[in-house]
Design a protein around this motif. Structure first.
Motif, mmCIF file in Angstrom:
data_model
loop_
_atom_site.group_PDB
_atom_site.id
_atom_site.type_symbol
_atom_site.label_atom_id
_atom_site.label_comp_id
_atom_site.label_asym_id
_atom_site.label_seq_id
_atom_site.Cartn_x
_atom_site.Cartn_y
_atom_site.Cartn_z
ATOM 1 N N TYR A 223 32.520 47.730 37.862
ATOM 2 C CA TYR A 223 32.381 47.354 39.265
ATOM 3 C C TYR A 223 32.420 45.832 39.334
ATOM 4 C CZ TYR A 223 31.108 52.158 40.189
ATOM 5 O OH TYR A 223 31.130 53.523 40.303
ATOM 6 N N ASP B 9 36.895 57.166 29.268
ATOM 7 C CA ASP B 9 37.556 56.332 30.265
ATOM 8 C C ASP B 9 36.663 55.112 30.460
ATOM 9 O OD1 ASP B 9 35.388 57.237 31.771
ATOM 10 O OD2 ASP B 9 36.596 58.485 33.090
ATOM 11 N N SER C 71 35.309 49.289 42.553
ATOM 12 C CA SER C 71 35.355 50.013 41.290
ATOM 13 C C SER C 71 36.759 49.890 40.713
ATOM 14 C CB SER C 71 35.033 51.492 41.543
ATOM 15 O OG SER C 71 35.443 52.283 40.446
ATOM 16 N N GLU D 117 35.045 52.420 33.386
ATOM 17 C CA GLU D 117 34.851 52.077 34.794
ATOM 18 C C GLU D 117 33.912 50.893 34.900
ATOM 19 O OE1 GLU D 117 34.046 54.049 39.150
ATOM 20 O OE2 GLU D 117 33.210 55.068 37.399
ATOM 21 N N TRP E 278 38.711 51.756 37.695
ATOM 22 C CA TRP E 278 38.581 52.889 36.778
ATOM 23 C C TRP E 278 39.866 53.021 35.966
ATOM 24 C CZ3 TRP E 278 38.847 58.619 38.646
ATOM 25 C CH2 TRP E 278 38.621 59.484 37.567
ATOM 26 N N CYS F 160 28.469 47.621 34.897
ATOM 27 C CA CYS F 160 28.922 48.897 34.341
ATOM 28 C C CYS F 160 27.696 49.697 33.936
ATOM 29 C CB CYS F 160 29.878 48.702 33.165
ATOM 30 S SG CYS F 160 29.124 47.946 31.713
ATOM 31 N N LYS G 200 41.652 55.205 33.710
ATOM 32 C CA LYS G 200 41.535 56.651 33.508
ATOM 33 C C LYS G 200 42.194 57.090 32.199
ATOM 34 C CE LYS G 200 42.752 58.834 37.303
ATOM 35 N NZ LYS G 200 43.330 59.196 38.604
ATOM 36 N N ASP H 74 32.606 50.763 28.288
ATOM 37 C CA ASP H 74 32.644 50.058 29.570
ATOM 38 C C ASP H 74 32.188 48.605 29.439
ATOM 39 O OD1 ASP H 74 33.254 52.628 30.423
ATOM 40 O OD2 ASP H 74 31.649 52.752 31.889
#
Length: 128
Positions: A12, A8, A68, A10, A70, A98, A72, A81
């Motif tokens: 910020y 996944d 954040s 993620e 994300w 990240c 998924k 990331d």
């Protein structure tokens, strides 16, 4: 040695409103829809290159300036990331962070990539 695709993605993002992120979603995806919001948590479904990608945004994490995002899924257009963070930093014109490694045993949980404009740096970011 081949790199492993992240399961996944993620990132910020600093000081971005939900509407700014939604504008990015419009540029990034074929279609997107808002699924649900409760407080500072927002769920979306993006269609990117025919793949349905669930996305969770959580505002005001890691300090009140950070959100954040994300993705998924392991079917995003990004391998890791950092690839996504680079795209987001340009599209959102903000600082993006990240995790540097991953979330497996032995990785330093405080080592992060900081991307801003065309500058990238490894930093220590204690999120606690």
């Amino acid at each position: 040695m081949t790199q492993e695709r992240h399961p996944d993605i993620e990132i910020y993002v600093k000081s971005c409103s939900i509407s700014q992120i939604e504008t990015w979603f419009s540029e990034l995806s074929d279609t997107w829809q808002h699924e649900f919001s409760q407080g500072v948590t927002h769920e979306y479904k993006l269609s990117i290159e025919g793949k349905q990608i669930p996305v969770l945004i959580h505002e005001k994490v890691a300090g009140k300036a950070w959100s954040s995002i994300w993705f998924k899924s392991d079917e995003t257009p990004w391998f890791k990331d950092l690839d996504c963070a680079r795209v987001a930093a340009v599209a959102l014109a903000t600082q993006v962070r990240c995790i540097a490694g991953g979330w497996k045993s032995g990785d330093d949980p405080d080592e992060w990539w900081k991307i801003e404009g065309d500058e990238e740096a490894l930093i220590q970011w204690a999120t606690n």
